[in-house]
Design a protein around this motif. Sequence first.
Motif, PDB file in Angstrom:
ATOM      1  N   ILE A   6      21.075  27.635 -13.741  1.00  0.00           N
ATOM      2  CA  ILE A   6      21.033  28.566 -14.872  1.00  0.00           C
ATOM      3  C   ILE A   6      19.892  29.563 -14.697  1.00  0.00           C
ATOM      4  O   ILE A   6      20.056  30.771 -14.913  1.00  0.00           O
ATOM      5  N   LEU A   7      18.738  29.066 -14.297  1.00  0.00           N
ATOM      6  CA  LEU A   7      17.594  29.956 -14.097  1.00  0.00           C
ATOM      7  C   LEU A   7      17.862  30.985 -12.999  1.00  0.00           C
ATOM      8  O   LEU A   7      17.446  32.145 -13.100  1.00  0.00           O
ATOM      9  N   ILE A   8      18.568  30.573 -11.952  1.00  0.00           N
ATOM     10  CA  ILE A   8      18.893  31.512 -10.870  1.00  0.00           C
ATOM     11  C   ILE A   8      19.804  32.624 -11.396  1.00  0.00           C
ATOM     12  O   ILE A   8      19.627  33.806 -11.067  1.00  0.00           O
ATOM     13  N   CYS A   9      20.789  32.258 -12.220  1.00  0.00           N
ATOM     14  CA  CYS A   9      21.691  33.268 -12.792  1.00  0.00           C
ATOM     15  C   CYS A   9      20.918  34.285 -13.622  1.00  0.00           C
ATOM     16  O   CYS A   9      21.124  35.503 -13.504  1.00  0.00           O
ATOM     17  N   PHE A  10      20.015  33.801 -14.433  1.00  0.00           N
ATOM     18  CA  PHE A  10      19.276  34.717 -15.290  1.00  0.00           C
ATOM     19  C   PHE A  10      18.233  35.509 -14.523  1.00  0.00           C
ATOM     20  O   PHE A  10      17.872  36.620 -14.912  1.00  0.00           O
ATOM     21  N   THR A  11      17.734  34.948 -13.430  1.00  0.00           N
ATOM     22  CA  THR A  11      16.818  35.716 -12.590  1.00  0.00           C
ATOM     23  C   THR A  11      17.539  36.926 -11.993  1.00  0.00           C
ATOM     24  O   THR A  11      17.011  38.043 -11.968  1.00  0.00           O
ATOM     25  N   ALA A  12      18.772  36.689 -11.525  1.00  0.00           N
ATOM     26  CA  ALA A  12      19.566  37.803 -10.999  1.00  0.00           C
ATOM     27  C   ALA A  12      19.872  38.819 -12.094  1.00  0.00           C
ATOM     28  O   ALA A  12      19.807  40.039 -11.872  1.00  0.00           O
ATOM     29  N   ALA A  13      20.179  38.331 -13.293  1.00  0.00           N
ATOM     30  CA  ALA A  13      20.463  39.249 -14.404  1.00  0.00           C
ATOM     31  C   ALA A  13      19.234  40.074 -14.755  1.00  0.00           C
ATOM     32  O   ALA A  13      19.334  41.272 -15.067  1.00  0.00           O
ATOM     33  N   ASN A  14      18.061  39.451 -14.700  1.00  0.00           N
ATOM     34  CA  ASN A  14      16.835  40.165 -15.051  1.00  0.00           C
ATOM     35  C   ASN A  14      16.546  41.346 -14.132  1.00  0.00           C
ATOM     36  O   ASN A  14      15.848  42.281 -14.528  1.00  0.00           O
ATOM     37  N   LEU A  15      17.053  41.294 -12.924  1.00  0.00           N
ATOM     38  CA  LEU A  15      16.848  42.410 -12.007  1.00  0.00           C
ATOM     39  C   LEU A  15      17.397  43.700 -12.594  1.00  0.00           C
ATOM     40  O   LEU A  15      16.903  44.793 -12.308  1.00  0.00           O
ATOM     41  N   PHE A  16      18.423  43.571 -13.448  1.00  0.00           N
ATOM     42  CA  PHE A  16      19.059  44.762 -14.027  1.00  0.00           C
ATOM     43  C   PHE A  16      18.704  44.953 -15.499  1.00  0.00           C
ATOM     44  O   PHE A  16      18.581  46.088 -15.958  1.00  0.00           O
ATOM     45  N   SER A  26      12.103  38.641 -10.529  1.00  0.00           N
ATOM     46  CA  SER A  26      12.776  39.901 -10.213  1.00  0.00           C
ATOM     47  C   SER A  26      12.139  41.094 -10.917  1.00  0.00           C
ATOM     48  O   SER A  26      12.492  42.242 -10.620  1.00  0.00           O
ATOM     49  N   LEU A  27      11.217  40.861 -11.842  1.00  0.00           N
ATOM     50  CA  LEU A  27      10.705  41.972 -12.648  1.00  0.00           C
ATOM     51  C   LEU A  27       9.903  42.996 -11.861  1.00  0.00           C
ATOM     52  O   LEU A  27      10.147  44.199 -11.986  1.00  0.00           O
ATOM     53  N   PRO A  28       8.909  42.565 -11.055  1.00  0.00           N
ATOM     54  CA  PRO A  28       8.195  43.585 -10.277  1.00  0.00           C
ATOM     55  C   PRO A  28       9.119  44.360  -9.353  1.00  0.00           C
ATOM     56  O   PRO A  28       8.995  45.581  -9.207  1.00  0.00           O
ATOM     57  N   LEU A  29      10.052  43.639  -8.730  1.00  0.00           N
ATOM     58  CA  LEU A  29      11.000  44.300  -7.834  1.00  0.00           C
ATOM     59  C   LEU A  29      11.879  45.282  -8.593  1.00  0.00           C
ATOM     60  O   LEU A  29      12.102  46.414  -8.144  1.00  0.00           O
TER      61      LEU A  29
END
Length: 462
Positions: free
Chosen positions: A276-286, A406-409
């Motif tokens: 679940i955390l991986i999914c939301f990490t990817a979502a946070n990129l956008f 993903s936020l800094p990126l």
Amino acid sequence: MSAPPVPVPGTATVPAPGAGAGPTEGASNGAAVRRAPLVLRNRSFGAVWLGQVLTQAAARMFQVGVSWWIVSHAVRDAPGLASGLFMAACTLPAVALAPVVAASVARFPHRSVLRTVAVLAGAVSGALALWAHLDGPPLTAVYAAALALATCQAFFDPCLTTSVPELVDDADIETATGFELSTQSLAGLGGALLGALTVESAGVAGLAAGCAVAQVGAALLIAGARFRGAPTLNTASGSKGDSADGEGAPAGAASAAPRRRTLRRILADLPQVRRILICFTAANLFTTAVFVVIPLYTRSVLGGGGATVALLEASLGAGALLGAVTGARLPGRPTVAGAYCLGLMAVALALPGLVAQRPVVAGCLAVAGWCAGAVSVRFVALFQRLVPAADKPGFFAVMQAVLGASLPLASLLFGFAGDLLSPRTLCLVQGLGLLPAACALALPALRTPSAGLDAEAVGGVR
């Protein structure tokens, strides 16, 4: 979304309160107390909650105000990249310092950690305000202040989340988590309204001074709150009680406490939570790129000023607040509800790329904020139940780091792209980028029956 706009719980029927941290003072009348909001019948939790409102609002106000100052006043060439660098500085500490944060939260009394970082943040803001008043600071100094303030917030947020069981009874944990998550939305709303307007009227000096006052006020409120020991620890008398000076015992301080596990081991033992955390990490990129896109969109597409930035940021914050309040009522399992919310958010973030009308953009941001707040309520409440008490300090620190990875990126990529592409194109990229994460969250592997997920699904439709 200061922490990022994704991954928090519904209201529970509250039995007669027991002795809580900051016991429920004035709780002699059972029925009346049960009807009162948690922040009123538990004064210590109410004080900490108000302190959280102040410190997170100050952090958000600083982010919004400085981001708009960079785009509209400070940088003429490549404002997108400059704004992206600033947002990266605001998000990097939560990622880079996760192991240090976890160790500190587990080792030291939680009230001391919260109070200390609030004081330090106030000192940094005050120093920047004085510098800006005497002589305009260079952009690098503003970046350095942002990095320092973000470092303080990186300690504050997971420590506060970990402290919830030390402030309220078990039956109130879900309600307390809802208050905590809604506070992030309140902070986003207040910071959005004040940030850009303050920096336009009073400059960086006035903005930093306001942040300093809020941070010091938060420190005073937290200093007066009473934390009890971690629920898993017993004192010599066999109670959960407080230490003599009112400091809650840190989660790993007593010799009887379970041995702390590494962050990697915590996630290894929680495979569903990890996915679940991986999914939301990817979502946070956008999703988190919206904080870079909003000032660029306001300046280049809408041709507005600080008031327009305030409107758009406030729409996002108001939607997130409403989502935090109503998220626990979403029916179904958390992963299914989360997938639908991410899909709706994708549409809301992409639509301003097609329709550049101020009311439409504000409405879309309100919908996107609601989705973020609702998803956060469901999943943080789920994690509070699934993660063992001894692992919570490490888990919530690593959760902030994983979600923020993903936020800094995102800030750098969308900031750099903002100097090359139209902000309307960036909106479309945000929407399209969210769709794979929404689909991944709905995969059957994340819907494998488990006691924790089933319990939360039931709780979501109370």
